[in-house]
Design an enzyme around this catalytic site. Structure first.
Site, PDB file in Angstrom:
ATOM      1  N   LEU A 125       0.775  -1.175  -0.074  1.00 20.97           N
ATOM      2  CA  LEU A 125      -0.193   0.030  -0.077  1.00 20.97           C
ATOM      3  C   LEU A 125       0.937   1.191   0.075  1.00 20.97           C
ATOM      4  O   LEU A 125       0.801   2.280  -0.794  1.00 20.97           O
ATOM      5  CB  LEU A 125      -0.826  -0.039   1.067  1.00 20.97           C
ATOM      6  CG  LEU A 125      -1.748   1.503   1.486  1.00 20.97           C
ATOM      7  CD1 LEU A 125      -2.712   1.291   0.319  1.00 20.97           C
ATOM      8  CD2 LEU A 125      -2.397   1.195   2.772  1.00 20.97           C
ATOM      9  N   ARG A 243      -4.646  -4.018  12.935  1.00 20.64           N
ATOM     10  CA  ARG A 243      -4.121  -3.304  14.108  1.00 20.64           C
ATOM     11  C   ARG A 243      -4.345  -4.268  15.330  1.00 20.64           C
ATOM     12  O   ARG A 243      -3.299  -3.962  16.180  1.00 20.64           O
ATOM     13  CB  ARG A 243      -5.175  -2.100  14.291  1.00 20.64           C
ATOM     14  CG  ARG A 243      -5.028  -1.166  13.288  1.00 20.64           C
ATOM     15  CD  ARG A 243      -5.899   0.117  13.304  1.00 20.64           C
ATOM     16  NE  ARG A 243      -5.897   0.964  12.339  1.00 20.64           N
ATOM     17  CZ  ARG A 243      -6.780   1.519  11.579  1.00 20.64           C
ATOM     18  NH1 ARG A 243      -8.117   1.153  11.673  1.00 20.64           N
ATOM     19  NH2 ARG A 243      -6.455   2.384  10.706  1.00 20.64           N
ATOM     20  N   GLU A 363       1.766   0.233  10.091  1.00 20.62           N
ATOM     21  CA  GLU A 363       0.175   0.219  10.017  1.00 20.62           C
ATOM     22  C   GLU A 363      -0.503   1.510  10.671  1.00 20.62           C
ATOM     23  O   GLU A 363      -1.551   1.115  11.179  1.00 20.62           O
ATOM     24  CB  GLU A 363      -0.023  -1.295  10.220  1.00 20.62           C
ATOM     25  CG  GLU A 363       0.259  -2.498   9.649  1.00 20.62           C
ATOM     26  CD  GLU A 363      -0.411  -3.681   9.902  1.00 20.62           C
ATOM     27  OE1 GLU A 363      -1.535  -3.544  10.143  1.00 20.62           O
ATOM     28  OE2 GLU A 363       0.212  -4.746   9.785  1.00 20.62           O
ATOM     29  N   SER A 366       0.766   6.334  15.638  1.00 16.40           N
ATOM     30  CA  SER A 366      -0.085   6.767  16.853  1.00 16.40           C
ATOM     31  C   SER A 366      -0.952   8.160  16.587  1.00 16.40           C
ATOM     32  O   SER A 366      -1.921   8.106  17.010  1.00 16.40           O
ATOM     33  CB  SER A 366       0.761   7.113  18.056  1.00 16.40           C
ATOM     34  OG  SER A 366       1.589   5.873  18.649  1.00 16.40           O
TER      35      SER A 366
END
Length: 380
Positions: A125, A243, A363, A366
């Site tokens: 991605l 996640r 991914e 924060s």
């Protein structure tokens, strides 16, 4: 929400724990120092069912659920975060995308190879200039007869060089159109598909991170996952489950760092007694353990929602955010408790410290998790 392991789950945990101690622990620093990706290890992990944990048995997988998956990543990450990371990326991203959005022919074609560990999966991605801003991606695919021609580069890809099959997100429509991106499966060896630069990283050094390059790469129409234009929407759903993977990875490393610090504090003596008896150290350990338990509960909540097939965007983002931040804090305190020894490679504290930071970045940073959480909270 399941708070205790079943007898079957304990057997699975013990099997993975034994494997990690036998096959990973003796080599983790050697692999870390040389940035060696132990490809053969993952084939043995496939024999244990670790490379297709969520894949149904009909496609050669273990047919397990997210509770077992979380536990497996943790057990690997307690010993080596790099191995836990590669296992998680393979399962939840590449394999998970094909499982969730592939048709029957595609599942039969690719899942058995991936679930067995015969093939390693990658998921593309991110690009050099489009991390969180994925809708501005420059990797494009254009239709030419019954094929698609893919051009562009993907960056920061786990298994970008070694991966045998990659799920690649490419723009097939207009810029910034959420329905202008399509998911393709590209097999290694396809003309025009190559691995690029391998990153020299602070941590997670034995998990391969590299570029994937596409130059006039021709992909059959049968390699499109789902419908044309659905890729971005698919990717967002995949990241909800991803996640949980990163939260589990962070929990495993945090638990490993806590175990290292606790054992050291019991054995290290100063002023005639173990340093664990000093309140300054004991309170650090108490804070570390409490933070881990809280993050664990958030992750279990996300696992439960995923198991029930319910929406979990907010909960998985909370789990990933909290667990990754806790992991960094616990790893930092672990080094502090070990003092000078924590700064050397003779103890695993420094490796947990280096590896932990990836969890607050990969991914979705924060900051992106807080954006996701706040958007969900503010929905009308």
């Amino acid at each position: 929400m399941q708070l205790t392991l079943t007898s079957d789950q304990r057997l699975i945990r013990d099997s993975i724990r034994d494997f990690a101690q036998r096959e990973i622990l003796p080599h983790r620093m050697e692999w870390d120092e040389s940035q060696h990706f132990p490809r053969d290890l993952f084939q043995r992990m496939g024999e244990l069912g670790l490379m297709g944990m969520l894949v149904p048995e009909q496609y050669g997988g273990a047919g397990l659920g997210y509770y077992e998956y979380k536990m497996a990543i943790e057990e690997l990450a307690k010993v080596c975060g790099s191995i836990g990371l590669s296992m998680a990326a393979h399962n939840s991203l590449c394999t998970g995308h094909i499982l969730q959005f592939g048709n029957e022919e595609q599942k039969q074609r690719w899942l058995p190879k991936l679930a067995s560990g015969q093939w390693i999966g990658a998921w593309g991605l991110t690009e050099a200039n489009t991390g969180s801003d994925a809708m501005r991606m420059r990797c494009v695919a254009e239709k030419d007869g019954d094929e698609w021609v893919l051009n562009g580069t993907k960056n920061w890809i786990t298994h970008g060089i070694t991966g045998d099959a990659a799920v690649v997100l490419a723009r097939t429509g207009e810029l910034l159109d959420s329905r202008g991106i399509t998911a393709f499966v590209v097999e290694r060896g396809t003309p025009g598909f190559s691995g690029g630069k391998k990153e020299n990283k602070l941590g997670m050094r034995s998990s391969e991170t590299a570029e994937m390059i596409f130059d006039q790469c021709r992909i059959p129409e049968g390699n499109v996952l789902g419908e044309v234009g659905e890729g971005f929407i698919q990717a967002m759903k995949i990241l909800d489950g991803g996640r949980i993977s990163i939260a589990s990875l962070a929990l495993g490393m945090a638990k490993g760092a806590l175990e290292t610090a606790t054992q050291y504090a019991k054995e290290r003596e100063q002023f005639g007694q173990p340093i664990a008896r000093f309140q300054a150290i004991a309170f650090k350990l108490a804070d570390m353990a409490t933070s881990i338990e809280a993050a664990d509960l958030l992750t279990l909540q996300a696992c439960e929602l995923k198991t029930q097939g319910k929406a979990l965007t907010k909960e998985s983002a909370m789990a990933k955010y909290e667990a990754s931040e806790v992991c960094v804090r616990v790893a930092t305190e672990g080094v502090q408790i070990l003092g000078g020894y924590g700064y050397t490679k003779d103890f695993p504290a420094e490796k947990f410290y280096r590896d932990s930071k990836l969890c607050t970045i990969g991914e979705g940073t924060s900051e992106i998790q807080k954006l996701v959480i706040s958007r969900e909270l503010l929905k009308a």
